[in-house]
Design a protein around this motif. Structure first.
Motif, PDB file in Angstrom:
ATOM      1  N   VAL A 113       7.061   3.389  -1.544  1.00  0.00           N
ATOM      2  CA  VAL A 113       7.793   2.198  -1.996  1.00  0.00           C
ATOM      3  C   VAL A 113       7.474   1.065  -1.032  1.00  0.00           C
ATOM      4  N   LEU A 114       6.823   0.023  -1.555  1.00  0.00           N
ATOM      5  CA  LEU A 114       6.359  -1.090  -0.737  1.00  0.00           C
ATOM      6  C   LEU A 114       7.244  -2.311  -0.960  1.00  0.00           C
ATOM      7  N   ILE A 115       7.781  -2.850   0.122  1.00  0.00           N
ATOM      8  CA  ILE A 115       8.586  -4.073   0.083  1.00  0.00           C
ATOM      9  C   ILE A 115       7.882  -5.118   0.931  1.00  0.00           C
ATOM     10  N   PRO A 116       7.636  -6.326   0.399  1.00  0.00           N
ATOM     11  CA  PRO A 116       6.894  -7.325   1.170  1.00  0.00           C
ATOM     12  C   PRO A 116       7.591  -7.689   2.479  1.00  0.00           C
ATOM     13  N   LYS A 117       6.783  -7.881   3.516  1.00  0.00           N
ATOM     14  CA  LYS A 117       7.318  -8.318   4.801  1.00  0.00           C
ATOM     15  C   LYS A 117       7.787  -9.767   4.700  1.00  0.00           C
ATOM     16  N   LYS A 118       8.534 -10.202   5.681  1.00  0.00           N
ATOM     17  CA  LYS A 118       9.193 -11.507   5.637  1.00  0.00           C
ATOM     18  C   LYS A 118       8.212 -12.648   5.379  1.00  0.00           C
ATOM     19  N   ASP A 119       7.037 -12.605   5.994  1.00  0.00           N
ATOM     20  CA  ASP A 119       6.078 -13.714   5.883  1.00  0.00           C
ATOM     21  C   ASP A 119       5.032 -13.499   4.793  1.00  0.00           C
ATOM     22  N   THR A 120       5.145 -12.425   4.027  1.00  0.00           N
ATOM     23  CA  THR A 120       4.168 -12.148   2.969  1.00  0.00           C
ATOM     24  C   THR A 120       4.394 -13.058   1.764  1.00  0.00           C
ATOM     25  N   VAL A 121       3.308 -13.689   1.310  1.00  0.00           N
ATOM     26  CA  VAL A 121       3.379 -14.541   0.116  1.00  0.00           C
ATOM     27  C   VAL A 121       2.896 -13.709  -1.071  1.00  0.00           C
ATOM     28  N   THR A 122       3.792 -13.386  -1.985  1.00  0.00           N
ATOM     29  CA  THR A 122       3.446 -12.557  -3.137  1.00  0.00           C
ATOM     30  C   THR A 122       4.444 -12.768  -4.260  1.00  0.00           C
ATOM     31  N   VAL A 123       4.032 -12.460  -5.468  1.00  0.00           N
ATOM     32  CA  VAL A 123       4.948 -12.548  -6.607  1.00  0.00           C
ATOM     33  C   VAL A 123       5.665 -11.216  -6.816  1.00  0.00           C
ATOM     34  N   TRP A 124       5.250 -10.168  -6.092  1.00  0.00           N
ATOM     35  CA  TRP A 124       5.831  -8.847  -6.298  1.00  0.00           C
ATOM     36  C   TRP A 124       6.964  -8.592  -5.322  1.00  0.00           C
ATOM     37  N   ALA A 125       8.124  -8.245  -5.865  1.00  0.00           N
ATOM     38  CA  ALA A 125       9.274  -7.907  -5.022  1.00  0.00           C
ATOM     39  C   ALA A 125       9.178  -6.467  -4.536  1.00  0.00           C
ATOM     40  N   ARG A 126       8.414  -5.643  -5.261  1.00  0.00           N
ATOM     41  CA  ARG A 126       8.238  -4.241  -4.884  1.00  0.00           C
ATOM     42  C   ARG A 126       7.019  -3.677  -5.594  1.00  0.00           C
ATOM     43  N   ILE A 127       6.310  -2.802  -4.905  1.00  0.00           N
ATOM     44  CA  ILE A 127       5.205  -2.059  -5.507  1.00  0.00           C
ATOM     45  C   ILE A 127       5.437  -0.583  -5.218  1.00  0.00           C
ATOM     46  N   ASP A 128       5.386   0.244  -6.251  1.00  0.00           N
ATOM     47  CA  ASP A 128       5.512   1.685  -6.083  1.00  0.00           C
ATOM     48  C   ASP A 128       4.157   2.336  -6.319  1.00  0.00           C
ATOM     49  N   VAL A 129       3.753   3.207  -5.428  1.00  0.00           N
ATOM     50  CA  VAL A 129       2.487   3.928  -5.567  1.00  0.00           C
ATOM     51  C   VAL A 129       2.777   5.423  -5.616  1.00  0.00           C
ATOM     52  N   LEU A 130       2.343   6.073  -6.677  1.00  0.00           N
ATOM     53  CA  LEU A 130       2.488   7.518  -6.803  1.00  0.00           C
ATOM     54  C   LEU A 130       1.172   8.182  -6.412  1.00  0.00           C
ATOM     55  N   VAL A 131       1.251   9.120  -5.464  1.00  0.00           N
ATOM     56  CA  VAL A 131       0.064   9.778  -4.918  1.00  0.00           C
ATOM     57  C   VAL A 131       0.200  11.291  -5.097  1.00  0.00           C
ATOM     58  N   GLU A 132      -0.805  11.912  -5.689  1.00  0.00           N
ATOM     59  CA  GLU A 132      -0.731  13.367  -5.857  1.00  0.00           C
ATOM     60  C   GLU A 132      -0.936  14.045  -4.501  1.00  0.00           C
ATOM     61  N   LYS A 133      -0.168  15.088  -4.270  1.00  0.00           N
ATOM     62  CA  LYS A 133      -0.273  15.793  -2.993  1.00  0.00           C
ATOM     63  C   LYS A 133      -1.628  16.493  -2.843  1.00  0.00           C
ATOM     64  N   GLU A 134      -2.108  17.068  -3.936  1.00  0.00           N
ATOM     65  CA  GLU A 134      -3.410  17.734  -3.898  1.00  0.00           C
ATOM     66  C   GLU A 134      -4.514  16.689  -3.978  1.00  0.00           C
ATOM     67  N   GLY A 135      -5.178  16.453  -2.890  1.00  0.00           N
ATOM     68  CA  GLY A 135      -6.242  15.462  -2.858  1.00  0.00           C
ATOM     69  C   GLY A 135      -5.824  14.131  -2.279  1.00  0.00           C
ATOM     70  N   LEU A 136      -4.516  13.868  -2.243  1.00  0.00           N
ATOM     71  CA  LEU A 136      -3.977  12.606  -1.707  1.00  0.00           C
ATOM     72  C   LEU A 136      -4.634  11.383  -2.353  1.00  0.00           C
ATOM     73  N   LEU A 137      -4.724  11.417  -3.684  1.00  0.00           N
ATOM     74  CA  LEU A 137      -5.293  10.301  -4.434  1.00  0.00           C
ATOM     75  C   LEU A 137      -4.209   9.653  -5.293  1.00  0.00           C
ATOM     76  N   PRO A 138      -4.276   8.324  -5.482  1.00  0.00           N
ATOM     77  CA  PRO A 138      -3.273   7.638  -6.296  1.00  0.00           C
ATOM     78  C   PRO A 138      -3.415   8.004  -7.767  1.00  0.00           C
ATOM     79  N   VAL A 139      -2.289   8.082  -8.472  1.00  0.00           N
ATOM     80  CA  VAL A 139      -2.314   8.331  -9.914  1.00  0.00           C
ATOM     81  C   VAL A 139      -1.682   7.167 -10.686  1.00  0.00           C
ATOM     82  N   GLU A 140      -0.820   6.404 -10.018  1.00  0.00           N
ATOM     83  CA  GLU A 140      -0.139   5.310 -10.703  1.00  0.00           C
ATOM     84  C   GLU A 140       0.377   4.296  -9.680  1.00  0.00           C
ATOM     85  N   GLN A 141       0.312   3.030 -10.049  1.00  0.00           N
ATOM     86  CA  GLN A 141       0.823   1.963  -9.187  1.00  0.00           C
ATOM     87  C   GLN A 141       1.606   0.989 -10.058  1.00  0.00           C
ATOM     88  N   ASN A 142       2.895   0.798  -9.744  1.00  0.00           N
ATOM     89  CA  ASN A 142       3.771  -0.041 -10.563  1.00  0.00           C
ATOM     90  C   ASN A 142       4.209  -1.279  -9.780  1.00  0.00           C
TER      91      ASN A 142
END
Length: 248
Positions: free
Chosen positions: A150-179
């Motif tokens: 669960v990613l929350i922008p730091k105080k000085d980060t300029v972005t339109v996203w209030a949050r980014i969620d990244v789902l990573v499979e344990k086997e292989g440690l590769l991303p499967v979805e990013q919201n």
């Protein structure tokens, strides 16, 4: 009644994932791996981008060169009408070149979240201007087979996203979805990773599909055809002179 119901829903959502499983350093280390998955110290790639809308479809073939997180050069190879269109990013500056009008246009920071070539990917997505590790605070939870970052922008980060969620499979440690979520907590778009392949001894999802949830029937699929890492790339690639080079 409303307050207790809201609390119940929040508890229900997070019951799928356990409480944070590790120190923040482990979450940062996993995010850094995801951040650098497609880049390494340098990379050269050939890609296809398939843009789908309710009214038209089109496919672009691209070639790209990168060094670290700072330098990116992308040139369109086909279709013929777009051949030679190019994008250069150095540090936090970005330019587009359009051969039909023989003009270089600098992309202002306010346009980094704008669409690249009519796709559902933004200028920022294509050149990965933002380092997730540097620009976001991260917490990690887990289910039986996935980690959730669960990613929350730091105080000085300029972005339109209030949050980014990244789902990573344990086997292989590769991303499967990013919201991606806006300030209202609404999920605006999702990127799905698939088609894991081996490139230069490194396994990565070769296909990324971006789906905007506020534009019905729209999707952009981005596929790596060739991808080589740690190439010796001439610094002259990342220049305005090369940007304006005519492609025969």
């Amino acid at each position: 009644m409303g307050h207790y119901f809201t609390t119940f829903i929040i508890i229900l959502i997070f019951s799928v994932f356990s409480m944070p499983v590790s120190a923040n350093s482990e979450a940062v280390a996993l995010l850094k791996k995801i951040d650098e998955l497609y880049r390494s110290d340098s990379s050269v790639s050939t890609m296809k981008m398939h843009i789908v809308t309710p009214n038209w479809n089109r496919t672009l073939e691209l070639q790209s060169w990168t060094i670290g997180m700072d330098d990116t050069f992308i040139r369109i190879l086909s279709p013929k009408k777009d051949r030679g269109v190019a994008t250069l990013k150095k540090g936090r500056e970005m330019w587009n070149y359009f051969p039909k009008i023989n003009k270089v246009i600098k992309v202002p920071p306010s346009m980094m979240m704008g669409s690249w070539m009519g796709s559902d990917f933004t200028n920022d997505d294509l050149v990965r201007e933002v380092s997730l590790v540097k620009e976001y605070n991260v917490q990690m939870t887990e289910s039986s087979d996935q980690y959730q970052l669960v990613l929350i922008p730091k105080k000085d980060t300029v972005t339109v996203w209030a949050r980014i969620d990244v789902l990573v499979e344990k086997e292989g440690l590769l991303p499967v979805e990013q919201n991606y979520f806006n300030e209202k907590g609404e999920k605006v778009r999702s990127m799905y990773f698939s088609n894991v392949r081996d490139f230069s001894g490194k396994k990565i999802p070769a296909t990324m599909s971006m789906v905007p949830h506020n534009k019905k029937g729209h999707k952009t699929e981005f596929e790596y055809i060739k991808l080589e890492f740690n190439n010796d790339i001439n610094k002259g690639v990342f220049t305005l002179r090369n940007l304006q080079k005519r492609v025969q």
